[in-house]
Design an enzyme around this catalytic site. Structure first.
Site, mmCIF file in Angstrom:
data_model
loop_
_atom_site.group_PDB
_atom_site.id
_atom_site.type_symbol
_atom_site.label_atom_id
_atom_site.label_comp_id
_atom_site.label_asym_id
_atom_site.label_seq_id
_atom_site.Cartn_x
_atom_site.Cartn_y
_atom_site.Cartn_z
ATOM 1 N N GLU A 1 -5.125 -0.093 2.211
ATOM 2 C CA GLU A 1 -3.941 0.499 2.746
ATOM 3 C C GLU A 1 -3.501 2.130 2.049
ATOM 4 O O GLU A 1 -3.575 3.155 2.740
ATOM 5 C CB GLU A 1 -2.632 -0.179 2.710
ATOM 6 C CG GLU A 1 -2.578 -1.384 3.469
ATOM 7 C CD GLU A 1 -2.982 -0.958 5.028
ATOM 8 O OE1 GLU A 1 -2.977 0.023 5.405
ATOM 9 O OE2 GLU A 1 -3.486 -2.042 5.905
ATOM 10 N N ALA B 1 1.222 -1.297 13.692
ATOM 11 C CA ALA B 1 -0.047 -1.637 14.298
ATOM 12 C C ALA B 1 -1.074 -2.167 13.731
ATOM 13 O O ALA B 1 -0.965 -2.501 12.464
ATOM 14 C CB ALA B 1 -0.733 -0.265 14.927
ATOM 15 N N MET B 2 -2.160 -2.707 14.051
ATOM 16 C CA MET B 2 -3.073 -3.598 13.378
ATOM 17 C C MET B 2 -4.380 -3.329 13.855
ATOM 18 O O MET B 2 -4.902 -3.331 14.928
ATOM 19 C CB MET B 2 -2.842 -5.289 13.734
ATOM 20 C CG MET B 2 -3.590 -6.206 12.996
ATOM 21 S SD MET B 2 -3.379 -5.869 11.117
ATOM 22 C CE MET B 2 -4.913 -6.431 10.469
ATOM 23 N N GLU B 3 -5.232 -3.130 12.674
ATOM 24 C CA GLU B 3 -6.677 -2.774 12.785
ATOM 25 C C GLU B 3 -7.655 -3.748 13.243
ATOM 26 O O GLU B 3 -8.913 -3.434 12.979
ATOM 27 C CB GLU B 3 -7.170 -1.933 11.536
ATOM 28 C CG GLU B 3 -7.455 -2.906 10.375
ATOM 29 C CD GLU B 3 -6.052 -3.216 9.343
ATOM 30 O OE1 GLU B 3 -4.892 -2.824 9.855
ATOM 31 O OE2 GLU B 3 -6.214 -3.462 8.264
ATOM 32 N N ASN B 4 -7.445 -4.725 13.811
ATOM 33 C CA ASN B 4 -8.315 -5.870 14.181
ATOM 34 C C ASN B 4 -9.699 -5.021 14.741
ATOM 35 O O ASN B 4 -9.717 -4.141 15.640
ATOM 36 C CB ASN B 4 -7.987 -6.683 15.427
ATOM 37 C CG ASN B 4 -6.279 -7.080 15.079
ATOM 38 O OD1 ASN B 4 -6.115 -7.737 13.997
ATOM 39 N ND2 ASN B 4 -5.419 -6.480 16.085
ATOM 40 N N GLU C 1 -3.261 -10.475 10.256
ATOM 41 C CA GLU C 1 -2.789 -10.235 8.905
ATOM 42 C C GLU C 1 -1.324 -10.458 8.526
ATOM 43 O O GLU C 1 -0.559 -10.349 9.432
ATOM 44 C CB GLU C 1 -3.300 -8.517 8.656
ATOM 45 C CG GLU C 1 -3.020 -8.050 7.393
ATOM 46 C CD GLU C 1 -3.411 -6.832 7.135
ATOM 47 O OE1 GLU C 1 -3.211 -5.736 8.119
ATOM 48 O OE2 GLU C 1 -3.641 -6.504 6.108
ATOM 49 N N HIS D 1 -4.591 6.266 11.362
ATOM 50 C CA HIS D 1 -4.856 5.433 10.628
ATOM 51 C C HIS D 1 -5.486 3.821 11.017
ATOM 52 O O HIS D 1 -6.426 3.612 10.137
ATOM 53 C CB HIS D 1 -3.323 4.976 10.387
ATOM 54 C CG HIS D 1 -3.127 3.863 9.108
ATOM 55 N ND1 HIS D 1 -2.828 4.200 7.834
ATOM 56 C CD2 HIS D 1 -3.345 2.670 9.156
ATOM 57 C CE1 HIS D 1 -2.586 3.064 7.147
ATOM 58 N NE2 HIS D 1 -2.793 1.971 7.877
ATOM 59 N N GLU D 2 -5.179 3.525 12.177
ATOM 60 C CA GLU D 2 -6.028 2.037 12.399
ATOM 61 C C GLU D 2 -7.564 2.340 12.790
ATOM 62 O O GLU D 2 -8.196 1.481 12.463
ATOM 63 C CB GLU D 2 -5.233 1.487 13.719
ATOM 64 C CG GLU D 2 -3.823 1.477 13.535
ATOM 65 C CD GLU D 2 -3.300 0.536 12.499
ATOM 66 O OE1 GLU D 2 -3.977 -0.335 11.872
ATOM 67 O OE2 GLU D 2 -2.128 0.539 11.784
ATOM 68 N N HIS E 1 -9.456 2.515 9.320
ATOM 69 C CA HIS E 1 -9.478 1.251 8.710
ATOM 70 C C HIS E 1 -10.755 0.740 9.159
ATOM 71 O O HIS E 1 -11.540 -0.009 8.710
ATOM 72 C CB HIS E 1 -8.380 0.283 9.366
ATOM 73 C CG HIS E 1 -7.141 0.211 8.293
ATOM 74 N ND1 HIS E 1 -7.268 0.076 7.058
ATOM 75 C CD2 HIS E 1 -5.788 -0.026 8.703
ATOM 76 C CE1 HIS E 1 -6.099 -0.095 6.587
ATOM 77 N NE2 HIS E 1 -5.174 -0.045 7.597
HETATM 78 N N1 TRP Z 1 -2.737 -3.712 8.408
HETATM 79 C C1 TRP Z 1 -1.600 -3.159 9.273
HETATM 80 C C2 TRP Z 1 -1.762 -1.417 8.938
HETATM 81 O O1 TRP Z 1 -1.421 -1.016 7.854
HETATM 82 C C3 TRP Z 1 -0.132 -3.531 8.888
HETATM 83 C C4 TRP Z 1 0.355 -4.629 9.670
HETATM 84 C C5 TRP Z 1 0.030 -4.937 11.009
HETATM 85 C C6 TRP Z 1 0.999 -5.737 9.139
HETATM 86 N N2 TRP Z 1 0.677 -6.128 11.159
HETATM 87 C C7 TRP Z 1 1.187 -6.685 10.262
HETATM 88 C C8 TRP Z 1 1.483 -6.027 7.866
HETATM 89 C C9 TRP Z 1 1.879 -7.679 10.155
HETATM 90 C C10 TRP Z 1 2.313 -7.085 7.761
HETATM 91 C C11 TRP Z 1 2.523 -8.198 8.777
HETATM 92 O O2 TRP Z 1 -2.300 -0.876 9.814
HETATM 93 ZN ZN ZN Z 2 -3.143 0.010 7.335
#
Ligand code: TRP
Ligand code: ZN
Length: 873
Positions: free
Chosen positions: A319, A261-264, A120, A296-297, A300
């Protein structure tokens, strides 16, 4: 690199669909190979195939197994174009990457020897040529082949199919994700990681395996994240009826990560600072952040992954909604009133400033240069307020009904904020056509309040008038639909019945005004005496009030309001009035004249015995510099500082003994507890200590130093360290050295040490920060280091805007240095220049000189360029 704007109005539906994709990764030290095989169907006759791809080495392209000759396709810096393709075909693309040299931390990269991905918003195009847009959803099968010793753990999204030995000391893992997803949710991790495991049984009885991975030796610090995950899973079932949909849920902690963090799908990747915690190394605030970001993650998975975005302009669809959900979760896990105060403080300090500055944009923007720049306080925090207002209007029961409808209509789809608004409003018989302006118009509205009491008729007349200042590209605004929760209090503080035909009652029985016109008067009848107005309860709309309230009413509400948010809000309003006078005096070099009524009210608060400690700590907290910078017409950091120190010192002097009593009452009680109640006790105690430290009294500094030395948790240790770092105490150097010696090998904790030194009000802070950028523990390619030292310094208004130094020049140098390596991180530093319009002419000129210098750099990234050049127009 193209530096053009993209526009929402140019959105076009995809001309192809992807029926499935197979990704084979072969990971080596010097290069990695990616073979992407997709089943593609043409949806628009005659369409040419255009795939996104950046910084890729293309090895081969095949259609239905046959390699294309050089003339049959074309590549540009950003695309792979094939003019004629069959209606249905298999496309096989082989690319080569060098993750070990990828400093942007998007796409496939390496962090502390671990391969990981961040796709993302548009990182997938750095892995292979593909339709890198969220409305192309497909199912993924992935294989990962790597050295078995170096990379024993091989992870991707979905279900683990098998792991095979392939000889030569290498192994290969097979993964399949049964759910369709956009490519920004793809993830891969390969490394030597420690893991903790537990399970969660869903409400329909399925057992889900939960795994949290971290660098070897750190995994024992993952249990709080694990517990947070389990609580989140339960809460989403109880609150929204939403159940998890895979057999495995994995979280991986990574040291070098641009965001939180990232919600993969099924494989969240986290910044290690938001996973690793135990009471020795993490503060209460860290524990709280981890719980909320893990939630949060997880949330998602439904709001973002199952229902995703049609295009990036819709980012707040996932978001804003997911922040709203994590805020509600935190409110249920801790104290609803205190949580709301914290969320609003963050909104006002950050988002209101953004909305008033050169980069103001709507919650659903219409154009941008860099999609990565959309990850703002406006999209997240204001987006959440927009959802909260919907809930306020339809009530909680009505909101749940709308959420159910949203999933019924859109599960598996890529949709827009309009679709969401319709799903909430329609089942509740509400009309959101005016409400949707919150998505389209930027800026924070101000609501002017006028009160009149007609003694003879026993009528209270409340007139509200809304106004919203121009923002970039939006010179005029139409009136917003503003839900204002309110009440009227009698002399004893009792709620009065509201006899006014314009009052709405939502499904929770809350009274609200729905202001829709530019100006409207509300008449409340049958009142014996002039009532006291309590309005914008719970901060029911993201607005400013222009309310010339009687001082005695504010003091009355501070003591008596039944809405806890507003009680605390009154302390803020009063403090801002006091600060305003003090700042004026400081600017005129006049003696600072203390407002004894306010000091007495704070003393009464300190002495009160019937207040919840966490709430009391919030009541005692004074507005931040960031808030002052918004309400004052000139950002004069030195004057702000003098005013703040003077007021805090006056309060501390009046209450020395009482503050010490509070300190001793709660100090050392349950030092290892993670209970929110105990957090509250500690925050009050540390608040007391921080006030006492204003006295510059060696006896107090000994108390602080003892707390540092004997601390049994990081909250106490950090509070003491921050106080010492911001003092001239004889204990200062020793404490900073001691902290460094203890934590120098811990990449997460050492960031706290940077921040403690970057945020002091001492005159030599800039010199300290400069020196720290050369310190062996500081690595400019690590985003956490950059944020905790440089961004923290940029937010230190007193020292960043010090007329006697050139902090701007230093900061601009650092932005340029980072921009060449990692544009996303550089762009996040640019926000420090958002206050440019608030500076006096000399300082403003200094900032503009630096901004012009940066913008003149030809290869400045579009991320930084977009944010900086707006300050020049
Ligand atoms: N989607 C992620 C969140 O809000 C945000 C995020 C994770 C992100 N990695 C990123 C945004 C890198 C921009 C670039 O939980
Ligand atoms: Zn998010």
């Amino acid at each position: 690199m193209k530096q053009e704007k993209i526009y929402l109005k140019d959105y076009k539906a995809p001309t192809f669909s992807v029926e499935g994709i197979n990704l084979d990764f072969i990971l080596n030290e010097d290069f990695c190979r990616v073979i992407a095989k997709s089943e593609i169907k043409k949806q628009t006759p005659g369409a040419e195939l255009r795939l996104n791809g950046e910084e890729l080495k293309l090895v081969s392209v095949k259609i239905n197994g046959k390699a294309l000759a050089a003339g049959e396709y074309e590549t540009t810096e950003e695309e792979l174009i094939i003019k004629t393709v069959p209606d249905i075909f298999t496309l096989e693309i082989e690319t080569e990457l060098q993750p070990q040299n990828n400093t942007s931390l998007e796409g496939l990269y390496k962090s502390s020897g671990i391969f990981c991905t961040q796709c993302e918003a548009q990182g997938f195009r750095k892995i292979t040529y593909f339709f890198d847009r969220p409305d192309i959803m497909t199912s993924y099968s992935v294989t990962i082949e790597a050295d078995k010793k170096k990379y024993p753990v091989l992870l991707s999204n979905g279900d683990r199919i098998k792991v095979e030995d392939v000889g030569n000391g290498r192994h290969k893992a097979f993964w399949r994700d049964p759910h369709k997803k956009p490519c920004y949710l793809f993830a891969l991790v390969a490394g030597d990681l420690g893991v903790i495991r537990d399970t969660f049984t869903t409400k329909s009885g399925r057992k889900v395996n939960l795994e949290v991975y971290a660098a070897h030796g750190k995994q024992e610090r993952c249990w709080h994240a694990m517990a947070s995950l389990q609580k989140s899973m339960k809460w989403d079932e109880d609150t929204f009826g939403l159940e998890y949909d895979l057999n495995d849920y994995m979280i991986v902690a990574i040291d070098d990560f641009n965001a939180g963090a990232m919600e993969n799908k099924g494989l969240n990747i986290f910044n290690s600072r938001l996973v690793l915690a135990d009471s020795n190394s993490a503060t209460d605030v860290d524990f709280h952040s981890i719980e909320s970001v893990v939630a949060h993650e997880y949330f998602h998975n439904w709001t973002g992954n199952r229902v995703t975005l049609r295009d990036w302009f819709q980012l707040s669809l996932k978001e804003g909604l997911t922040v709203f959900r994590d805020q509600e979760f935190s409110a249920d896990m801790t104290d609803r009133g205190v949580q709301r105060i914290e969320d609003v403080d963050a909104l006002r300090a950050g988002q209101f400033a953004e909305d008033a500055g050169p980069n103001a944009h709507p919650v659903r923007p219409e154009s941008c240069m860099a999609v990565d720049n959309f990850f703002t306080m406006t999209i997240y925090e204001k987006g959440s307020e927009v959802i909260r207002m919907m809930q306020t209007i339809v009530g909680r029961k009505g909101f749940r009904k709308g959420m159910d409808e949203y999933f019924k209509r859109h599960d598996g789809q890529a949709v827009t904020t309009e679709d969401f608004a319709a799903a909430i409003s329609e089942p509740n018989g509400k009309d959101f056509s005016q409400f949707r302006r919150w998505y389209h118009q930027a800026g924070t509205p101000t609501i002017a309040i006028n009160e009149h009491f007609d003694d003879a008729k026993g009528e209270y007349h409340l007139t509200l008038e809304q106004h919203c200042a121009p923002t970039p590209n939006q010179p005029t605004k139409d009136p917003f639909h503003v839900p204002l929760m309110m009440g009227l209090l009698d002399k004893s503080g009792q709620e009065l019945p509201l006899s006014c035909d314009k009052i709405q009652v939502n499904t929770d029985g809350k009274n609200l005004i729905e202001l829709k016109d530019k100006k409207e008067t509300y008449v409340f009848k049958g009142l014996k005496d002039r009532p006291v107005l309590s309005i914008l309860r719970e901060f029911s709309a993201p607005v400013n009030l222009s309310w010339n309230a009687k001082e005695e009413d504010l003091y009355f509400l501070m003591e008596k309001d039944t809405d806890s948010f507003n009680r605390r809000e009154m302390t803020q309003k009063l403090a801002l009035r006091v600060f305003h006078k003090l700042i004026d005096q400081a600017r005129n070099k006049a003696p600072l004249n203390m407002d004894s009524r306010f000091v007495n009210a704070m003393s009464a608060l300190i002495r009160s015995n019937d207040m919840d400690p966490a709430f009391k700590a919030k009541m005692l907290q004074l507005p931040s510099y960031a808030v002052l910078a918004q309400v004052e017409s000139v950002l004069d950091a030195e004057a702000f500082h003098q005013a703040r120190v003077a007021l805090r010192t006056a309060i501390a002097r009046e209450n020395r003994q009482q503050l010490l009593d509070i300190y001793h009452k709660y100090h050392g009680v349950d030092p290892k507890s993670h209970d929110p109640k105990v957090f509250g006790h500690r925050s009050l105690k540390n608040q007391a200590l921080t006030y006492l430290a204003e006295l510059n009294d060696p006896e107090i500094m000994d108390v602080v130093n003892n707390q540092y030395q004997q601390a049994q948790n990081m909250t106490d240790r950090m509070t003491a360290l921050m106080i010492l770092a911001d003092s001239e105490s004889k204990h200062r150097e020793a404490a900073l050295n001691d902290f460094y010696q203890n934590w120098k090998d811990d990449s997460v904790v050492i960031n706290k040490w940077f921040t403690a030194q970057a945020t002091t009000s001492r005159k030599q802070t800039l010199e300290d920060v400069k020196a720290l950028t050369k310190h062996p523990a500081f690595n400019i390619t690590n985003p956490n280091n950059v944020y905790s030292l440089l961004r923290a310094f940029g937010a230190n208004l007193v020292r960043f805007h010090d007329p006697k130094t050139d902090a701007y020049e230093f900061y601009a140098d650092k932005i340029l240095e980072i921009d060449g390596k990692n544009p996303q991180v550089a762009a996040r530093l640019c926000a420090a220049f958002n206050f440019v319009q608030k500076l006096d002419p000399v300082m403003k000129d200094k900032v503009l000189t630096q901004i012009k210098r940066m913008v003149a750099v030809p290869n400045l990234s579009k991320n930084s360029r977009e944010l900086l050049q707006s300050a020049l127009t």
